[in-house]
Design a protein around this motif. Structure first.
Motif, short mmCIF file in Angstrom:
data_model
loop_
_atom_site.label_atom_id
_atom_site.label_comp_id
_atom_site.label_asym_id
_atom_site.label_seq_id
_atom_site.Cartn_x
_atom_site.Cartn_y
_atom_site.Cartn_z
N ARG B 353 -68.48 -8.48 36.45
CA ARG B 353 -69.07 -9.44 35.80
C ARG B 353 -70.05 -10.23 36.49
O ARG B 353 -70.99 -10.81 35.85
N GLY B 354 -70.40 -10.37 37.62
CA GLY B 354 -71.52 -10.82 38.43
C GLY B 354 -71.08 -12.59 38.27
O GLY B 354 -70.04 -13.06 38.04
N ALA B 355 -72.11 -12.97 38.99
CA ALA B 355 -71.85 -14.57 39.29
C ALA B 355 -72.37 -15.53 38.26
O ALA B 355 -71.99 -16.41 37.84
N GLY B 356 -73.52 -14.79 37.41
CA GLY B 356 -74.24 -15.49 36.59
C GLY B 356 -73.41 -15.89 35.38
O GLY B 356 -72.40 -15.55 35.07
N ASP B 357 -74.08 -16.72 34.41
CA ASP B 357 -73.35 -17.00 33.00
C ASP B 357 -73.05 -15.72 32.10
O ASP B 357 -71.99 -15.51 31.67
N LEU B 358 -74.22 -15.07 31.82
CA LEU B 358 -74.28 -13.82 31.27
C LEU B 358 -73.59 -12.74 32.11
O LEU B 358 -74.35 -12.44 33.15
N PRO B 359 -72.50 -12.18 31.68
CA PRO B 359 -71.90 -11.00 32.47
C PRO B 359 -72.93 -9.95 32.85
O PRO B 359 -74.00 -9.71 32.00
N GLY B 360 -72.96 -8.97 33.89
CA GLY B 360 -73.64 -8.14 33.70
C GLY B 360 -73.59 -6.87 33.08
O GLY B 360 -72.47 -6.71 32.12
N LEU B 361 -74.43 -5.90 33.04
CA LEU B 361 -74.33 -4.67 32.21
C LEU B 361 -73.07 -3.88 32.43
O LEU B 361 -72.24 -3.23 31.54
N GLY B 362 -72.64 -3.54 33.49
CA GLY B 362 -71.69 -2.99 33.91
C GLY B 362 -70.16 -3.64 33.29
O GLY B 362 -69.48 -2.94 32.87
N TRP B 363 -70.26 -4.89 33.27
CA TRP B 363 -69.02 -5.56 32.58
C TRP B 363 -68.89 -4.93 31.20
O TRP B 363 -68.02 -4.91 30.77
N TRP B 364 -70.02 -4.99 30.41
CA TRP B 364 -70.13 -4.75 29.15
C TRP B 364 -69.68 -3.47 28.97
O TRP B 364 -68.88 -2.93 27.97
N ALA B 365 -69.95 -2.44 29.88
CA ALA B 365 -69.52 -1.17 29.78
C ALA B 365 -68.27 -0.91 29.87
O ALA B 365 -67.24 -0.03 29.35
N LEU B 366 -67.63 -1.78 31.00
CA LEU B 366 -66.03 -1.42 31.13
C LEU B 366 -65.34 -2.19 30.01
O LEU B 366 -64.39 -1.54 29.51
N GLU B 367 -66.05 -3.46 29.31
CA GLU B 367 -65.30 -3.72 28.25
C GLU B 367 -65.30 -2.80 26.98
O GLU B 367 -64.45 -2.66 26.49
N ALA B 368 -66.40 -2.13 27.10
CA ALA B 368 -66.42 -0.87 25.80
C ALA B 368 -65.44 -0.14 26.03
O ALA B 368 -64.92 0.55 25.07
N LEU B 369 -65.45 0.39 27.45
CA LEU B 369 -64.30 1.44 27.83
C LEU B 369 -62.75 0.97 27.35
O LEU B 369 -62.05 1.75 26.94
N SER B 370 -62.64 -0.55 27.78
CA SER B 370 -61.31 -0.81 27.47
C SER B 370 -61.26 -0.86 25.91
O SER B 370 -59.95 -0.71 25.49
N MET B 371 -62.10 -1.22 25.17
CA MET B 371 -61.88 -0.94 23.64
C MET B 371 -61.63 0.27 23.25
O MET B 371 -60.88 0.65 22.42
N ALA B 372 -62.26 1.48 24.07
CA ALA B 372 -61.93 2.67 23.72
C ALA B 372 -60.82 2.85 23.89
O ALA B 372 -60.02 3.72 22.89
N VAL B 373 -60.25 2.52 24.96
CA VAL B 373 -58.87 2.99 25.24
C VAL B 373 -57.66 2.43 24.27
O VAL B 373 -56.64 3.07 23.81
N PHE B 374 -57.93 1.09 24.03
CA PHE B 374 -57.18 0.45 22.95
C PHE B 374 -57.26 1.16 21.67
O PHE B 374 -56.30 1.48 20.96
N VAL B 375 -58.43 1.64 21.19
CA VAL B 375 -58.49 2.21 19.86
C VAL B 375 -57.77 3.70 19.78
O VAL B 375 -57.17 4.15 19.25
N LEU B 376 -58.03 4.30 20.96
CA LEU B 376 -57.47 5.54 21.33
C LEU B 376 -55.83 5.38 21.02
O LEU B 376 -55.24 6.39 20.29
N LYS B 377 -55.21 4.53 22.12
CA LYS B 377 -53.76 4.70 21.87
C LYS B 377 -53.44 4.09 20.35
O LYS B 377 -52.41 4.68 19.93
N THR B 378 -54.00 3.31 19.98
CA THR B 378 -53.76 2.78 18.41
C THR B 378 -53.87 3.75 17.37
O THR B 378 -53.06 4.03 16.79
N PHE B 379 -54.87 4.73 17.45
CA PHE B 379 -55.07 5.92 16.90
C PHE B 379 -53.79 7.05 17.04
O PHE B 379 -53.36 7.41 16.01
#
Lengths: 189, 471, 379
Positions: B353-379
């Motif tokens: 996430r990093g220290a700043g207000d806007l999270p870093g790019l890696g955080w967004w990537a991890l979020e996307a990954l977690s969403m993918a896992v969720f979607v896969l399990k739901t599927f």
């Protein structure tokens, strides 16, 4: 038991009310007096040795030349594997006879169908009304002198030959015909 | 007649070339819509949901305007307006997401069911028939909108919207990823169970206001069914709540771990039974076979839906298939670890996430990954629901009630009480949790192996083969 | 119609009167039921038939004897071979001639294949009515092969017009025997799969066991026949007990209901008897193809068929019960009366008696388990 023996038993019990067995052309049958048909059928079903427990068919045949409607009963026995054909001849102008619905429940619908298509009235039937045709139908179609009424509630039952109809539609779509070509000039005399 | 000469090689035959061009175009459209539309919506969810956190929102606005706007210094009204705009956008994205997911679920279900029935399935509109749901939606919109003359006009018109609202509101609390929740409610599970009950109102209204005996039959059956099955669903849902100690959906997910033996399903034998109870109850809530009596097609034509046409019918249709997704998603969050990604723990998220207000790019990537896992399990769970639907016949209404009250409710109670004791046991013997997790996971894998082997043997006994060539 | 029936339905105003049909996905054809229910429980279900009445019996009096054969297909278009055979047998009795042996064997082969096709529809639509859509499509897939075989044999997939007075219309095409034997090899295994998928499925059993029980005396009294009668426990099959045609030469079992999972005579018995009958039909077809005699397939029949005045009654064991033809001849080229007695007609008659106390879902199961088709009822 052969059909002859069955017939003998019925004759023995009911005497003249059960007619003679006809010639086998191809199936033999015997005529039963109209009023006794229900008792004959009950006897046929319940008498040990006859045990005709299966009403195979109950239908009618119209003979206008003899002024009669025949109601035909095909009876059969599962345990004893024999059968017989009974017939009742009715006056064509007022066909009425007792119902055998109390003997075999299968007769319920068979008799309704005969009533519907021939107009035969079965006295003692619990629910005698038309079965295949609508309730407000006029006439009894399987009679030989049945005339179609030309429609039912405004729905016509005749239509033009489809080929004629289609040709007319085609001509209408094609438009008015071109004027015929001018007559060829007469050859000079 | 002379035999035809050798056919033209495929590259030169104009008809074949045209056909291939058409197929390529269909494939292109399919990929565009099939990947683009959900991709855009997922992206929307990915980007917009963390923004409910004011700091992240302000950070993003600042980043977008290249540092010139500072929302944290705006007046209260201005910040409120910004927030409202964001939430409206998020709501739009979520509802569209729900609708699109319903459509794609329809496509997937129809393809899977057609294969189960030895048919080909949708294969005309778009590659693999993917655009069929778009065509169906457009067709339904273009149909004549009928309101029966004797129907109660206001209720008839209003009923679909109850159903739609009940369905759409669940998306608010569903956790799509680690921070991808539109509203991280503390009582998330309670909210979801409460809001899905709105659907009953819609169904009863539809059945009543249609002024048709068949619709009334269907509506009454549906009302009885959904209301009855709320009980075991709620009770069984209490088991993960007890295990996690919170009603918040994010909290329940965080209480589980990313690996199968850390899911609630495997961690607690009572949770296993509770999942079965919950799954059955959710099938009944969603009117899926074997519980699809309210719309038993062979008995009541369409039950409470008989009189609906066009867009109103489309809403019911959409909600039914969208419910498939929602019930699977809720089951996944409660029992199967939600969005938890293996090898990625909460510290990784924090670090990225990093220290700043806007999270870093890696955080967004991890979020996307977690969403993918969720979607896969739901599927995967969705496929289980579809599988059950097309295999089992439908049960009768009195059998349905007896299943609920005589079997599911006592089982749910038993699981609840059992979990209470389990929790006490965990306090005494902390190792019992992971040990059961390993044991049950191993047992599940063994069972799966035998099941697959039996399936293969059954196929071979009939003389069939597994053939994926024309999928 | 409604007024008459409603008058007879006494009630205290609490009941609801529903029209089940005539357009309905689960009535097998165009049949209407006036159902008086109290909530989900049925007080009475009165069938209202006649929507498909096409006056076939009247037509029999206007077209000649050979011309009536295509009309017999329409008497039961799901299992049309039996209707063909029944009429052919009746007229052959009138003419006092017998079809040659090869024709009789071919008749048996075509009829038994038709029985398989018809039963596939029967059990398939039954599972579909109960909510399991998949087994129907598997059954229809198999039926497609049967349709293809029969199409190779006689040119039609549904209304065959294959039998003739005096024999059959066409001989076996080349390679047909091998194709059929290969299909039967596959089909026997398919039946095992079908059984495993649906027959003893818990939900399916719960829907059918002990539902709509028709005990044997009631079945006989109401004139049920065929799988309905055998499902009730009566061991009676025309092919074995009053054999006709080539059947005396075949060995096969006759499945009888015995309460496989519930009571004897319930809906499941009637359903499972049909499943078992499909296996038996497959055996018969194999035996028939192996022992097929050579010879002609159509007897010498006069060009104009003018039987002696008289009447004949011939019955066949159709897929739906006993299909019997009563043909009365008056010596001319046109029959005086042709009567088709079908199994579905009497099966419909029993619905009124068995329905009180059933739930609406059970009514669907009852109609499906009786395997009624509208064309047979209405003709």
């Amino acid at each position: 038991m052969t059909t002859q023996e069955l017939h003998e038993r019925l004759r023995a019990r009911f005497g003249e009310d059960v007619g003679a067995l006809s010639e086998p052309k191809v199936d033999p049958f015997c005529l039963v007096k109209r009023e006794r048909i229900a008792e004959v059928c009950r006897f046929a079903k319940q008498e040990p040795g006859l045990e005709l427990d299966f009403l195979e068919d109950l239908t009618a045949v119209d003979w206008p030349k003899r002024n009669a409607i025949e109601v035909v009963y095909h009876l059969f026995s599962f345990p004893l594997r024999h059968g017989i054909v009974l017939k009742v001849e009715l006056d064509r102008t007022a066909p009425r006879l007792p119902s055998v619905e109390g003997v075999w429940k299968a007769a319920n619908w068979f008799e309704r169908e005969v009533y519907d298509l021939f107009g035969v009235e079965f006295t003692g039937h619990p629910d005698l009304r038309r079965i295949l045709l609508p309730d407000d139908w006029v006439g009894h179609p399987l009679r030989k002198d049945y005339q179609e009424a030309g429609g039912y509630h405004g729905i016509a039952n005749v239509r033009e030959n489809p080929l004629v109809e289609l040709r007319r539609l085609d001509e209408r779509a094609r438009g008015p015909a071109a004027p015929p070509p001018a007559a060829p000039a007469t050859p000079k005399a | 007649m002379t035999p035809p000469s050798d056919p033209l090689p495929p590259t030169f035959d104009p008809r074949a070339r045209a056909a291939r061009r058409r197929a390529r175009r269909a494939l292109a459209w399919t990929l565009a819509i099939g990947l683009g539309l959900p991709g855009a919506l997922f992206l929307g969810v990915l980007v917009l949901s963390p923004l409910s956190d004011a700091k992240v929102l302000h950070g993003l606005v600042g980043w977008v305007t290249l540092g010139r706007a500072h929302p944290e210094s705006w007046s209260g009204g201005g910040q409120l307006l910004l927030r409202v705009v964001l939430l409206a956008l998020l709501a739009l994205v979520l509802v569209t997401f729900g609708a699109v997911i319903s459509g794609m679920t329809v496509w997937w279900e129809m393809r899977v069911s057609s294969r189960m029935q030895s048919r080909v399935g949708y294969n005309r509109v778009g590659a693999a028939g993917f655009l069929q749901w778009v065509a169906d939606a457009v067709k339904l919109l273009l149909k004549e909108d009928l309101v029966p003359a004797d129907a109660d006009a206001l209720l008839f018109r209003a009923a679909p919207y109850f159903v739609l609202v009940g369905f759409a509101l669940t998306f608010v609390a569903l956790p799509f990823g680690e921070s991808l929740v539109a509203a991280p409610l503390d009582v998330g599970l309670f909210y979801v169970l409460a809001v899905t009950a709105l659907v009953v109102v819609g169904i009863l209204l539809a059945g009543w206001s249609s002024n048709s005996k068949w619709s009334l039959f269907g509506g009454m059956r549906a009302g009885a069914q959904v209301i009855s099955y709320e009980i075991p669903a709620g009770l069984a849902a209490m088991v993960p709540v007890l295990m996690a100690g919170t009603l918040s959906l994010q909290g329940i997910i965080r209480g589980q771990g990313p690996w199968p033996w850390q899911w609630f399903f495997f961690e607690n034998p009572f949770a296993l039974v509770a999942f079965v109870v919950f799954f059955t109850a959710q099938l009944a809530e969603g009117n899926r076979t074997p519980f699809d009596l309210p719309e038993a097609e062979s008995e009541l034509v369409a039950g409470y839906l008989s009189e609906y046409s066009s867009f109103r019918f489309a809403i019911y249709f959409l909600v039914e298939f969208g419910n498939l997704w929602v019930m699977s998603a809720v089951a996944v969050t409660l029992f199967f670890g939600g969005w938890q990604v293996p090898f990625v723990g909460p510290e990784t998220f924090q670090a990225a996430r990093g220290a700043g207000d806007l999270p870093g790019l890696g955080w967004w990537a991890l979020e996307a990954l977690s969403m993918a896992v969720f979607v896969l399990k739901t599927f995967v769970l969705m496929n289980l629901v579809i599988w059950v639907r097309w295999t089992l016949p439908r049960i009768r209404v009195d059998q349905m009630m007896s299943v609920c009250w005589k079997y599911l409710v006592p089982f749910a109670f038993a699981c609840l009480v059992g979990t209470l004791f389990w929790e006490i046991l965990l306090v005494e013997v902390p190792a019992a949790g992971p040990a059961t997790g390993y044991l049950l996971t191993a047992g599940f894998l063994v069972t799966a192996f035998f099941f697959l082997r039996l399936t293969y043997r059954n196929l071979a006994a009939v003389g069939d083969r597994i053939d994926l060539s024309n999928w | 119609m409604e007024r008459l029936v409603l008058r007879r339905m006494q009630g205290d105003g609490e009941e609801m009167i529903l029209n089940f049909g005539p357009q309905h996905p689960s009535t097998h054809g165009v049949i209407n039921f006036m159902v008086e229910t109290d909530g989900e429980v049925i007080r009475r279900a009165v069938p209202d038939v006649g929507y498909l009445h096409r006056s076939i019996e009247k037509i029999g009096e206007t077209v000649g004897y050979p011309g009536f054969m295509p009309f017999t297909d329409r008497v039961d278009y799901v299992a049309a071979m039996f209707a063909n055979e029944g009429y052919a047998l009746a007229v052959e009795r009138l003419l006092k001639l017998e079809a040659p042996p090869r024709a009789q064997w071919l008749r048996a082969v075509s009829c038994e294949l038709c029985r398989i096709a018809s039963h596939l529809i029967a059990v398939g639509t039954m599972t579909m009515d109960l909510g399991a859509f998949t087994p129907m499509l598997h059954g229809v897939r198999e039926r497609e092969v049967v349709n293809d075989l029969i199409e190779a044999l006689c040119g039609a997939r549904l209304t065959y017009n294959y039998h003739r007075i005096g024999g059959v219309a066409f001989d076996l095409p080349e390679g047909w025997r091998d194709r059929t034997l290969r299909f039967l090899d596959h089909f026997d295994r398919f039946l095992t799969e079908f059984d495993r998928l649906i027959s003893f499925n818990e939900v399916y059993v719960k829907r059918l066991a002990k539902v709509a029980v028709i005990p044997a005396p009631l079945a006989k009294d109401y004139g049920l026949s065929g799988p309905n009668l055998r499902g009730a426990g009566v061991d009676w099959d025309l092919r074995r007990d009053l054999p006709y045609g080539a059947y005396p030469h075949f060995r096969f079992q006759v499945p009888v209901g015995k309460g496989f999972v519930g009571t004897r005579g319930d809906a499941f018995d009637r359903y499972y008897v049909r499943c078992l009958e499909m296996a038996e039909s497959s055996k018969i077809v194999r035996q028939a193809l192996e022992s097929l005699p050579e010879g002609e397939y159509l007897a010498k029949v006069p060009r104009r068929i003018k039987p002696e005045p008289g009447e004949a009654f011939a019955r066949v064991e159709s897929a739906r019960g006993e299909l019997a033809y009563y043909v009365v001849s008056d010596g001319t080229e046109k029959a005086w009366r042709v009567r088709a007695r079908t199994g579905s007609f009497t099966a419909m008659g029993i619905v009124d008696a068995v329905s009180p106390g059933l739930m609406v879902a059970d009514l669907v199961a009852l109609i499906a388990s009786l395997d009624v088709v509208a064309p047979e009822i209405d003709r």
